[in-house]
Design a protein around this motif. Structure first.
Motif, PDB file in Angstrom:
ATOM      1  N   TRP A  67     -11.906  -3.937   1.786  1.00 30.76           N
ATOM      2  CA  TRP A  67     -12.735  -2.977   1.044  1.00 30.76           C
ATOM      3  C   TRP A  67     -11.902  -1.833   0.492  1.00 30.76           C
ATOM      4  CZ3 TRP A  67     -16.807  -2.436   5.542  1.00 30.76           C
ATOM      5  CH2 TRP A  67     -17.598  -3.586   5.599  1.00 30.76           C
ATOM      6  N   SER A  68     -11.040  -1.284   1.341  1.00 34.07           N
ATOM      7  CA  SER A  68     -10.260  -0.118   0.901  1.00 34.07           C
ATOM      8  C   SER A  68      -9.273  -0.498  -0.194  1.00 34.07           C
ATOM      9  CB  SER A  68      -9.528   0.499   2.094  1.00 34.07           C
ATOM     10  OG  SER A  68      -8.660  -0.440   2.699  1.00 34.07           O
TER      11      SER A  68
ATOM     12  N   ALA B 159     -13.583   5.647   7.638  1.00 35.07           N
ATOM     13  CA  ALA B 159     -12.939   4.352   7.843  1.00 35.07           C
ATOM     14  C   ALA B 159     -12.620   4.111   9.304  1.00 35.07           C
ATOM     15  CB  ALA B 159     -11.665   4.269   7.007  1.00 35.07           C
TER      16      ALA B 159
ATOM     17  N   ALA C 227      -8.801   5.036   3.679  1.00 37.95           N
ATOM     18  CA  ALA C 227      -9.534   4.071   4.491  1.00 37.95           C
ATOM     19  C   ALA C 227      -8.629   3.006   5.078  1.00 37.95           C
ATOM     20  CB  ALA C 227     -10.634   3.421   3.646  1.00 37.95           C
ATOM     21  N   CYS C 228      -7.554   2.666   4.380  1.00 36.17           N
ATOM     22  CA  CYS C 228      -6.700   1.577   4.873  1.00 36.17           C
ATOM     23  C   CYS C 228      -5.806   2.010   6.027  1.00 36.17           C
ATOM     24  CB  CYS C 228      -5.868   0.990   3.735  1.00 36.17           C
ATOM     25  SG  CYS C 228      -4.449   1.994   3.246  1.00 36.17           S
TER      26      CYS C 228
ATOM     27  N   GLY D 158      -9.679   4.856  -0.975  1.00 34.64           N
ATOM     28  CA  GLY D 158      -9.120   3.573  -0.556  1.00 34.64           C
ATOM     29  C   GLY D 158      -7.853   3.740   0.239  1.00 34.64           C
ATOM     30  N   GLN D 159      -6.995   4.664  -0.206  1.00 34.61           N
ATOM     31  CA  GLN D 159      -5.749   4.944   0.503  1.00 34.61           C
ATOM     32  C   GLN D 159      -6.030   5.450   1.914  1.00 34.61           C
ATOM     33  OE1 GLN D 159      -3.409   7.976  -1.446  1.00 34.61           O
ATOM     34  NE2 GLN D 159      -2.337   8.489   0.441  1.00 34.61           N
TER      35      GLN D 159
ATOM     36  N   TRP E   2      -2.279  -2.485  -4.900  1.00 36.23           N
ATOM     37  CA  TRP E   2      -3.418  -2.309  -3.996  1.00 36.23           C
ATOM     38  C   TRP E   2      -4.175  -3.612  -3.794  1.00 36.23           C
ATOM     39  CZ3 TRP E   2      -3.880   1.044  -0.490  1.00 36.23           C
ATOM     40  CH2 TRP E   2      -3.439   2.354  -0.653  1.00 36.23           C
TER      41      TRP E   2
ATOM     42  N   ALA F  13     -12.358   9.914   3.389  1.00 31.24           N
ATOM     43  CA  ALA F  13     -12.444   8.503   3.775  1.00 31.24           C
ATOM     44  C   ALA F  13     -11.852   8.217   5.147  1.00 31.24           C
ATOM     45  CB  ALA F  13     -11.748   7.635   2.727  1.00 31.24           C
TER      46      ALA F  13
ATOM     47  N   SER G  83       0.825  -1.207   0.000  1.00 34.01           N
ATOM     48  CA  SER G  83       0.000   0.000   0.000  1.00 34.01           C
ATOM     49  C   SER G  83       0.859   1.258   0.000  1.00 34.01           C
ATOM     50  CB  SER G  83      -0.950  -0.005   1.204  1.00 34.01           C
ATOM     51  OG  SER G  83      -0.239   0.168   2.415  1.00 34.01           O
TER      52      SER G  83
END
Length: 399
Positions: free
Chosen positions: A85-86, A70, A121-122, A118-119, A181, A66, A27
């Motif tokens: 999900w992320s 998240a 949220a993780c 996504g970035q 990802w 996010a 990531s």
């Protein structure tokens, strides 16, 4: 699922940690690589500099939106699921950026927003998942190992990416970041936290619980304030003033490249030291490391030899990891586990979220007041903010 890990090589013998480390590294590499690869697209004239700015700005906006969402979701649901999900969102959104290259700015912008989400949220989910997978006595080395991987990646990846660009076109490189990802989505292990169904409340109320948990730890509030101030000023000075100083004072871009490389090398050394040594006043030592960023604006302000500027970046990089590793470890130890993702999201939202604000304001400030005044202010803030945080009694040991 928590691994019974002892410090040292036992981390590397734990399959759960290796999977987590691989996912975090993937990531981090994907996050770093996309702007670099899109920069290559500008050089190839596949997109304009304005389009690049729009895409990166929208990605940052997606990140900021996010992160708090998240944080709540990762405390409601298994953290492993939120990572999935992320990672999927970022992995499936990335190829659309490649499709839009040279064709549609709107498509690239929408896709970049999804990737940024996504970035963002993780990040809190990974922080909370680390506390589940790694036992407390191994977390310091675990956090150091993760940051080492990211720093090594940023050191060697530009050259490798440039070499790949000779054989692979830019859209393919963009898609490759999407594959990273997907690795981040599918590789991590499950954690050991059992989510007990409770009556759901409104998002704002649950996020407010995270804010109250953060306020319960004065060292965290003080440290986060110091970190935010240093990133918003010292980091901004690096982004805006360093290229100008490299060009105008030293007449070459080599100083810019050397300083950024020196920062990464310093961070590598700092991560190794943080993994191997635990000082008695851990919090004060971490804040002193954070204050080392103040040497960067000072070196840019004074008419010193280029070697002094490079040395200042080594010290700043070393100091930031002497702060980061105990900071993340302390949060994983001290914060209520069921609220850790929300507190971590607050950390990322303020510290990294305000960095673009600093970047946006520093250029007009230089135009209005001059580079010298701005650099003095940045240096004072970088030294004073950690010193003020150290006055909070619980900051001595981050407990």
């Amino acid at each position: 699922m928590r691994a019974d890990l002892r410090p040292g090589a036992a981390l590397l013998r734990s399959g759960a940690f290796v999977r987590l480390w691989t996912a975090v590294t993937a990531s981090g590499l994907a996050t770093w690589a996309l702007p670099f690869v899109l920069g290559l697209a500008v050089l190839e004239r596949s997109m304009t500099a304005v389009e690049l700015g729009v895409v990166l700005a929208v990605r940052t906006a997606g990140f900021l939106v996010a992160v708090p969402v998240a944080g709540v979701l990762a405390d409601r649901h298994p953290r492993r699921r939120v990572v999935l999900w992320s990672g999927l969102a970022a992995g499936l959104g990335t190829p659309l950026i490649a499709v839009g290259l040279g064709r549609s700015l709107v498509l690239m912008a929408v896709a970049a927003a999804v990737v940024g989400a996504g970035q963002g949220a993780c990040r809190p989910a990974f922080q909370a998942l680390t506390a589940e997978v790694v036992a407390e006595d191994g977390r310091r080395r675990a956090n150091a190992a993760m940051t080492l991987a990211v720093r090594v990646t940023t050191l060697v990846a530009p050259g490798l990416t440039a070499l790949l660009a000779l054989a692979v076109d830019t859209p393919a490189l963009v898609v490759a970041t999407g594959v990273l990802w997907l690795v981040a989505a599918f590789v991590p292990p499950a954690g050991d936290r059992v989510v007990v169904p409770v009556a759901r409340r409104r998002f704002a109320a649950e996020f407010g619980d995270g804010v109250r948990e953060a306020r319960r730890h004065p060292w965290f509030v003080a440290g986060l304030g110091a970190l935010t101030a240093v990133i918003a000023t010292g980091y901004s000075a690096t982004g805006v003033v360093l290229p100008l100083v490299s060009r105008d004072r030293y007449g070459t871009g080599a100083v810019l490249a050397a300083a950024m490389t020196a920062y990464t090398v310093g961070a590598l050394v700092g991560a190794v030291i943080a993994a191997r040594r635990r000082p008695r006043a851990e919090g004060w030592t971490a804040l002193a490391g954070l204050a080392c960023y103040g040497f960067v604006p000072l070196s840019l302000l004074l008419p010193v030899h280029a070697a002094v500027v490079i040395a200042a970046y080594v010290v700043a990089g070393l100091g930031i990891e002497l702060f980061n590793v105990p900071w993340f470890t302390a949060a994983q130890r001290e914060v209520e586990p069921s609220k850790l993702a929300r507190v971590s999201s607050l950390d990322f939202l303020l510290s990294y979220g305000l960095a673009p604000v600093g970047l946006a304001l520093i250029a007009p400030a230089i135009d209005g007041f001059g580079a010298g005044v701005v650099l003095v202010v940045c240096a004072v803030v970088c030294f004073a903010a950690p010193a003020a945080a150290a006055l909070v009694p619980s900051s001595r040991d981050f407990r």
